[in-house]
Design a protein around this motif. Sequence first.
Motif, PDB file in Angstrom:
ATOM      1  N   SER A  10       0.804  -1.215   0.000  1.00 40.02           N
ATOM      2  CA  SER A  10       0.000   0.000   0.000  1.00 40.02           C
ATOM      3  C   SER A  10       0.841   1.271   0.000  1.00 40.02           C
ATOM      4  N   CYS A  11       2.172   1.128  -0.004  1.00 38.52           N
ATOM      5  CA  CYS A  11       3.047   2.297   0.107  1.00 38.52           C
ATOM      6  C   CYS A  11       3.026   3.118  -1.180  1.00 38.52           C
ATOM      7  N   ALA A 130      -4.603   8.212  -0.032  1.00 40.36           N
ATOM      8  CA  ALA A 130      -3.615   7.928   1.012  1.00 40.36           C
ATOM      9  C   ALA A 130      -2.485   8.950   0.985  1.00 40.36           C
ATOM     10  N   LYS A 134      -1.111  11.591   4.001  1.00 37.04           N
ATOM     11  CA  LYS A 134       0.309  11.663   4.353  1.00 37.04           C
ATOM     12  C   LYS A 134       0.809  13.110   4.257  1.00 37.04           C
ATOM     13  N   ASP A 158      -7.883   1.907   1.927  1.00 35.90           N
ATOM     14  CA  ASP A 158      -6.532   2.455   1.773  1.00 35.90           C
ATOM     15  C   ASP A 158      -6.184   3.522   2.803  1.00 35.90           C
ATOM     16  N   THR A 162      -3.285   3.312   5.548  1.00 32.79           N
ATOM     17  CA  THR A 162      -2.140   4.225   5.523  1.00 32.79           C
ATOM     18  C   THR A 162      -1.920   4.862   6.889  1.00 32.79           C
ATOM     19  N   SER A 166       1.352   4.157   9.006  1.00 32.06           N
ATOM     20  CA  SER A 166       2.346   5.199   8.781  1.00 32.06           C
ATOM     21  C   SER A 166       2.457   6.227   9.900  1.00 32.06           C
TER      22      SER A 166
END
Length: 286
Positions: A10-11, A130, A134, A158, A162, A166
């Motif tokens: 998922s990065c 996502a 971030k 998602d 994330t 994260s």
Amino acid sequence: MSKKESACDSCPSKSENCEAGCDRKNMIKPQEGIKSVIAVMSGKGGVGKSTVTALLAGFMAKKGHEVGILDGDITGPSIPRLLGLKGGRIGAGQRGLIPYRTELGVKVMSLNLFFEREDEAVIWRGPMLAGAVKQFWEDVDWGELDFLFVDLPPGTGDVPLTVLQSLPLDGVIIVFSPQDLAIMIVKKALRMVRTLDVPVIGFVENMAYLECPECGKVIYPYGKPKGSQVSEETGVPVLATLPIQPSYTSFGDQGKLEMLETPEFEQLADRLEKVAACGSEAISNN
């Protein structure tokens, strides 16, 4: 699938040359001024998750804390409307984008604040959603905060993935309503959180009852509250039980939701303050 494999899949920065063992929490910019990061999530929509987030932020601000809200519900943001914030005037300083402030001083960043029209549609796929969350963490000048609440979209897609993988979360609050369907879905959310090894602070049961304004009789439109049952089945405490309250709607429509008095949050606030002081040990030891 292992946690590392799930994180890599998922990065948004995934490439053929990625190191297989990278830790995504080391890939984000640290925010030293934020003492405690709390995600608010639900297994399904319509249970009042954003309402709970706004009310809780207001409650903590009135207790004297510096509070922020990162609106992670990119395609269905409601935080700006609930808190009376109109978009189109996002500014930037030397340390990043400047969040809006509510009347109580709560700092807010939401995609809807970038638009003149609050009904502007965001038609993005998962990786872009996502990535926006971030950026709201890394590229916003949050300053000094005691609590940053991250309002997640419903489900286990998602964006929640994330955030859970994260952001340096101190814990998650899960909101549900008394319907059997909602309880079934909230267990899915709980399973996701536990699979990713994120501490669960507790549940909030919303829309649990209605008090008749004429006679004061308590009515249960969705059946009796299920908090005790869910807590017994999952081992997670219910830290707040909220009624169906017409003032939630009227104050939210006026953009004044943070101004409501919500004594129901007293126990949850106490837990959050312990988490901020002691970390996840405050969850496991209480």
